[in-house]
Design an enzyme around this catalytic site. Structure first.
Site, short mmCIF file in Angstrom:
data_model
loop_
_atom_site.label_atom_id
_atom_site.label_comp_id
_atom_site.label_asym_id
_atom_site.label_seq_id
_atom_site.Cartn_x
_atom_site.Cartn_y
_atom_site.Cartn_z
N ARG A 112 -7.80 -4.54 -3.20
CA ARG A 112 -7.36 -3.36 -3.96
C ARG A 112 -8.35 -3.16 -5.12
NH1 ARG A 112 -2.40 -2.69 -1.72
NH2 ARG A 112 -1.56 -4.63 -0.89
N CYS A 127 0.84 -1.21 0.00
CA CYS A 127 0.00 0.00 0.00
C CYS A 127 0.87 1.26 0.00
CB CYS A 127 -0.92 0.03 1.22
SG CYS A 127 -2.06 -1.35 1.26
C1 BEZ Z 1 0.58 -4.58 1.88
O1 BEZ Z 1 1.79 -4.76 1.92
O2 BEZ Z 1 0.06 -3.55 1.49
C2 BEZ Z 1 -0.33 -5.69 2.35
C3 BEZ Z 1 0.06 -6.98 2.10
C4 BEZ Z 1 -0.74 -8.01 2.53
C5 BEZ Z 1 -1.93 -7.73 3.22
C6 BEZ Z 1 -2.31 -6.42 3.42
C7 BEZ Z 1 -1.51 -5.40 2.97
#
Ligand code: BEZ
Length: 235
Positions: A135, A52
């Protein structure tokens, strides 16, 4: 008996569901505040997570480019406002990534602790996670109609070239009344509406029109890159 509440997910062609929300840029009325411009509403799973963070830095770095195409960005996660503020401050003050640093996120990031907006927009997909939004990306046009929806899972960051290509493609299809073939980019040939009569089909196949026909139902014409960009981009 346990009551199960079902939510219908908005689809392409639907009016974007309305909501009021608290964001890092103050309260917004969605999509009313964005009438007359395109808006990309996107969700992310959680603040202070690496994928993110890479996405937010990329969105923020491209915000001017999206604005030039008359498009605003609005983010959402099910985290609270203070978490959002702390995360965006950390991004600006501490994170240097792929040549991006000092990145200020100026577009609104919605707090959705109740998950109401995420549920309404089908951003919660329990098979992937029941506590975090996937997402999701909703492209909404100036009349408030959903025009494209793209979903990515938690573990895969979005392709920003593709998000920008979709936005320019939607606007090009509208402005020039054409359709766009696979992998289209500005400057590539565009697809003309299908022949509506046997006469038109015949004249197209006889090469009487200024287009290239692969068969009577599949004809393309040139559309200059400069013409597309001049129509769509305001500087
Ligand atoms: C992230 O790195 O944004 C992420 C990865 C796995 C689950 C939730 C967020």
């Amino acid at each position: 008996m346990e009551e199960t509440k079902t939510f219908s997910m908005p689809r392409i062609g639907d009016k974007a569901p309305e909501f009021k929300a608290v964001t890092t840029q103050g309260e917004i009325n969605f999509p009313g505040d964005y009438k007359g411009s395109w808006v990309i509403l996107f969700s992310h799973p959680a603040d202070f997570t690496p994928v993110c963070t890479s996405e937010f830095m990329t969105f923020a770095s491209m915000e001017k480019q999206f604005h030039e195409a008359n498009c605003n960005l609005v983010g959402l996660s099910v985290d609270g406002l203070y978490s959002h503020i702390a995360w965006l401050r950390t991004i600006k003050e501490k994170i240097e990534y792929k040549g991006m640093k000092n990145v200020e996120v100026n577009f609104p990031l919605i707090e959705d602790i109740t998950m109401e907006v995420a549920k309404t927009y089908g951003m919660l997909q329990p098979g992937e996670s029941s506590t975090k939004a996937v997402r999701a990306v909703f492209f909404i046009d100036p009349k408030g109609i959903i025009r494209t929806i793209i979903y990515y899972p938690l573990s895969l960051g979005r392709n920003f070239d593709e998000l920008y290509r979709v936005l320019i493609g939607l606007q090009t299809a509208d402005a020039f009344s054409v359709a766009l073939p696979a992998d289209w980019r500005p400057g590539d040939e565009v697809i003309v509406p299908p022949a509506g009569s046997c006469g038109v089909a015949k004249s197209r196949m006889e090469g009487k029109e200024d287009m290239k026909c692969y068969d009577w139902f599949f004809c393309t014409k040139k559309l200059d890159k400069e013409k597309v960009l001049k129509t769509i981009l305001k500087k």
